[in-house]
Design a protein around this motif. Structure first.
Motif, short mmCIF file in Angstrom:
data_model
loop_
_atom_site.label_atom_id
_atom_site.label_comp_id
_atom_site.label_asym_id
_atom_site.label_seq_id
_atom_site.Cartn_x
_atom_site.Cartn_y
_atom_site.Cartn_z
N SER A 117 62.29 39.68 62.05
CA SER A 117 63.15 38.61 61.56
C SER A 117 64.26 38.35 62.58
CB SER A 117 63.77 38.99 60.21
OG SER A 117 64.78 38.07 59.85
N ALA A 118 64.50 37.08 62.87
CA ALA A 118 65.53 36.72 63.84
C ALA A 118 66.93 37.10 63.35
CB ALA A 118 65.48 35.22 64.12
N THR A 119 67.10 37.22 62.03
CA THR A 119 68.41 37.57 61.49
C THR A 119 68.57 39.07 61.27
OG1 THR A 119 67.53 37.09 59.27
CG2 THR A 119 68.80 35.35 60.37
N ALA A 120 67.61 39.85 61.73
CA ALA A 120 67.70 41.30 61.55
C ALA A 120 67.20 42.04 62.78
CB ALA A 120 66.90 41.73 60.31
N PRO A 121 67.82 41.81 63.92
CA PRO A 121 67.39 42.53 65.13
C PRO A 121 67.79 44.00 65.06
CG PRO A 121 69.38 41.30 65.60
CD PRO A 121 68.96 40.92 64.20
N PHE A 122 66.96 44.85 65.66
CA PHE A 122 67.31 46.27 65.71
C PHE A 122 68.40 46.52 66.75
CE2 PHE A 122 66.28 50.54 67.64
CZ PHE A 122 66.92 51.28 66.64
N LYS A 123 68.38 45.74 67.84
CA LYS A 123 69.37 45.93 68.91
C LYS A 123 70.26 44.70 69.02
CE LYS A 123 66.64 49.22 71.60
NZ LYS A 123 66.07 49.55 72.93
N ASP A 124 71.52 44.96 69.43
CA ASP A 124 72.46 43.87 69.60
C ASP A 124 72.30 43.23 70.97
OD1 ASP A 124 73.72 45.55 71.45
OD2 ASP A 124 75.31 46.14 70.06
N ALA A 125 73.21 42.30 71.30
CA ALA A 125 73.10 41.56 72.56
C ALA A 125 73.21 42.46 73.78
CB ALA A 125 74.17 40.47 72.62
N GLU A 126 73.84 43.63 73.60
CA GLU A 126 74.00 44.56 74.72
C GLU A 126 72.89 45.60 74.75
OE1 GLU A 126 77.87 46.20 74.27
OE2 GLU A 126 78.91 44.32 74.72
N GLY A 127 71.90 45.45 73.88
CA GLY A 127 70.78 46.38 73.87
C GLY A 127 71.03 47.67 73.11
N LYS A 128 72.14 47.73 72.36
CA LYS A 128 72.45 48.93 71.59
C LYS A 128 71.89 48.80 70.16
CE LYS A 128 76.75 49.79 74.11
NZ LYS A 128 78.23 49.92 74.00
N PRO A 129 71.35 49.88 69.62
CA PRO A 129 70.84 49.84 68.24
C PRO A 129 71.95 49.46 67.26
CG PRO A 129 70.07 51.80 69.36
CD PRO A 129 71.10 51.19 70.26
#
Length: 726
Positions: A120-132
């Motif tokens: 889901s685009a509204t539930a990514p596992f990682k943020d914009a910086e690649g952190k969980p």
């Protein structure tokens, strides 16, 4: 492909949707994924998987960031869509008047015929910086069968000839903690540490008096627009407005009133609110200074008198017994009463923002005339003139009014000793009746006082309930005596087949509250007052709960604010049989639903029968408040039990989610249970046929969403039951 859900339904109050569904036990099911599909409105054609925040037990969500039910599914057979209009992580609100439906599908472990849940685009596992965004390993989920599609619901404030709305004023939420921490940073103040609320109450109090604050707008929702709607109409159309108010200290509303009264067409009866005792504890009797009254309304009153003194009538009850508790307005156009606004909302920043409250507007000349006549009766009920009082203290002057011994007169009381109505509204289904207070000859209730007429009618409706009584109250009286809490508790015990569920604000109003005996030594450890009442103990349903907040970290949940003053739940609501199109009833207004209000206070109590759309709207509001505080009340109840047993409460487990990693979460739903909100609403649950997720055709999107009627479908009400003999 099979659909494993047998029935489902969705109901709405214009702010929140309540969903419930039936299904058999499913092997490998880890919960349900829910998708909201917007049929009309600014988001027409969009599909939103509902957000969730509670992780699996082998994961943690320390930053309280939303995922979706596609990641952390709903391990229940009911759910509240809190983001129907509100943002999942910001202080924004979606405009009213649109239509949605829901798709509900079980998800779980892999198996034959089960397909992976797509990202889901509204539930990514990682943020914009690649952190969980959460701790732990993501758990792959698979859909089990086809989704069940509910019948559509209209998100509206319009219910026939009646309009109603509610505040978002629950403070004990994790979402609000995040908003307040962000606001603190914006103010240049340090945000509270994660496990405390230090400094956040001060931030909240700044935000709720700021007309430009997003937090203020978020918390008040549409109630502010309702409260000022008739005032705006008068200023735009040039009619007259008659108001009777209890508390008035919201800066925005005061400014509007000050301008409005200058034209001579807005007439206000403003009662006493607030008192301050200037005497320190232990002050000798001959050294005591008088209590200063009206400290809450003093500044607003002065500004209004300065603007147009002839339009303001001071109604001063500067003693400890009666209060002028009304909060209503009547709009008159060309000399004819046209509409009335009432409800539980005081014209204060706390009433608008930090309490659960309701506001209701009815367009009906007959009902409006009843309220206008009552306004004139209040005007004619002369009270002592206000005497200004200023008392110096070490902390500065306390400014207000001197004490008096005012009390309502017998002429007013006699005129109020009957119901006014019934009136059938223009929708031809809403049968409306109103009581005004005080409506007793005696000027003060005692423990032996007879039942007043208005509560006789209310108790009669409760006694005749077929299946359900839902309620919200502030402080109708102590320990359920001489108020609707005691009646509800009695019915819950006598009729185990009857669903009785409600939430209470004041601890002393709980039916199991016992006042401490004077002279007894205080316990060494502070024991919380009762927060849960069970009619038959833990073998029965929880019937009544008290508003509480998380005070000790639980899993990923941080400590919360509970209130910004005394009141938390400020509604005065009873909903009877909302699923019964003929027998449903809504009781609302300013009346605190206890004998004291009938004997001592200026009040109005509104009864609306037969409008099922309105009854379901108010029922969803009750469910929203009840279910929000239920987990919190149960947690505090466990702590209380341990302390009463002389034990140290077990510290809550920290830093983990609550979702089980097996299908065992279903077990409790398949044991014999007394009536629940879930079972009551599903008895006639309606839903569309099970089907695969619909696709909104491009052609339909181009045509634009068809505008739906904002009028709710309600049906004829039954005749009212015979009154009880008093």
């Amino acid at each position: 492909m099979t659909c494993f859900i047998n029935a489902a339904g969705a109901w709405c109050n214009g702010e929140v949707a309540y969903l419930a569904w039936k299904a058999n036990r499913i092997d490998g099911c880890l919960g349900y994924m829910i998708t909201r599909v917007h049929e009309t409105g600014q988001d027409a054609g969009q599909r939103r998987i509902l957000p969730t925040w509670i992780a699996f037990t082998d994961q943690s969500n320390p930053q309280w960031l939303a995922q979706d039910a596609s990641v952390w599914p709903v391990q229940s057979f009911e759910w509240r869509d809190l983001t129907l209009r509100r943002s999942r992580d910001q202080a924004t609100v979606r405009p009213i008047n649109f239509r949605v439906h829901y798709e509900i599908v079980p998800v779980g472990t892999a198996g034959p015929g089960r397909t992976p849940v797509p990202p889901s685009a509204t539930a990514p596992f990682k943020d914009a910086e690649g952190k969980p965004r959460y701790d732990g390993t993501p758990r792959p989920l698979f859909t089990i069968g086809m989704p069940f599609v509910t019948a559509p619901i209209d998100v509206t404030h319009d219910y026939g000839a009646v309009r109603a709305t509610f505040t978002n004023g629950i403070l004990s939420t994790q979402n609000l903690l995040q908003q307040l921490r962000s606001a603190a940073k914006a103010h240049g103040e340090p945000a509270a540490p994660p496990n405390t609320t230090k400094g956040l109450l001060a931030v909240l109090k700044q935000e709720i008096i700021d007309p430009k604050s997003d937090i203020r707008a978020f918390l008040t929702a549409d109630v502010l627009s309702f409260v000022r709607q008739l005032l705006d109409r008068q200023m735009n159309e040039g009619g007259e407005l008659f108001l009777a108010l209890y508390e008035l200290h919201d800066p925005e509303l005061i400014s509007l009133l000050v301008e409005a009264v200058k034209g001579g067409k807005v007439h206000l009866i403003l009662s006493t609110a607030g008192s301050t005792n200037p005497n320190a504890r232990g002050t000798a009797k001959d050294e005591r200074q008088p209590v200063v009254w009206d400290t809450e309304n003093n500044d607003a009153r002065a500004a209004l008198h300065k603007a147009a003194s002839a339009s303001i009538q001071d109604r001063m009850f500067n003693n400890s017994t009666p209060i002028g508790h009304d909060k209503f307005a009547v709009y008159v156009k060309n000399g004819v009463p046209t509409a009335v606004m009432t409800g539980s909302t005081n014209w204060t920043e706390t009433g608008l923002c930090t309490q659960s409250n309701n506001s209701i507007i009815i367009e009906d000349g007959g009902l409006a005339k009843f309220y206008l006549d009552f306004w004139h009766r209040l005007q004619a009920d002369a009270q002592p003139k206000r005497v200004p009082l200023s008392v110096p203290t070490a902390k500065g002057k306390i400014v207000g009014a001197a004490p008096n011994h005012a009390i309502q007169g017998q002429e007013l009381r006699r005129a109020n000793m009957r119901p006014f109505g019934p009136v059938t509204l223009a929708d031809q289904v809403s049968k409306t009746e109103v009581w005004f207070s005080p409506n007793t000859q005696a000027t003060k209730k005692t423990d032996q006082s007879p039942m007043p007429g208005d509560l006789n009618d209310v108790y009669t409706l409760m006694d005749h309930a077929k299946q359900a009584i839902l309620f919200l109250t502030f402080m109708p009286g102590e320990s359920g005596k001489q108020n609707i809490i005691g009646e509800a508790a009695k019915l819950a015990k006598l009729r185990p087949e009857l669903l009785v569920a409600g939430a209470i604000s004041d601890p002393s109003a709980m039916p199991n509250f016992v006042r401490p005996v004077k002279g007894q030594p205080k316990p060494k450890v502070k024991i919380p007052p009762p927060s849960v009442w069970w009619p038959d103990g833990e073998d029965s349903r929880i019937a009544m709960i008290r508003a509480t907040a998380i005070s000790t970290p639980v899993g990923d949940l941080h400590p919360e604010l509970l209130s910004a003053g005394h009141a938390i739940i400020h509604d005065k609501i009873i909903v009877i049989d909302p699923m019964d199109k003929d027998g449903c009833a809504v009781i609302t207004g300013s009346h605190n639903l206890g004998y004291k209000a009938s004997y001592d206070n200026d009040e109005n109590l509104l009864i609306i029968r037969g409008n099922q759309a309105l009854a379901l709207c108010y029922a969803v509001h009750v469910i929203d408040i009840y279910q929000h505080y239920l987990m919190r009340a149960k947690q505090e109840d466990e702590e209380r039990k341990a302390l009463l047993a002389g034990k140290t409460p077990k510290p809550p487990s920290l830093n983990h989610g609550f979702l089980t990693t097996t299908d065992s979460w279903q077990d409790r739903f398949f044991t014999k249970q007394p009536p629940t909100i879930l079972s009551y609403f599903l008895q006639d649950a309606a839903g569309a046929a099970p089907q695969a997720p619909p696709r909104i055709a491009a052609a339909k999107a181009k045509r634009g969403a068809k505008k739906t009627s904002s009028r709710a479908n309600a049906r004829t009400g039954r005749s009212k039951p015979a009154r009880r003999v008093r």
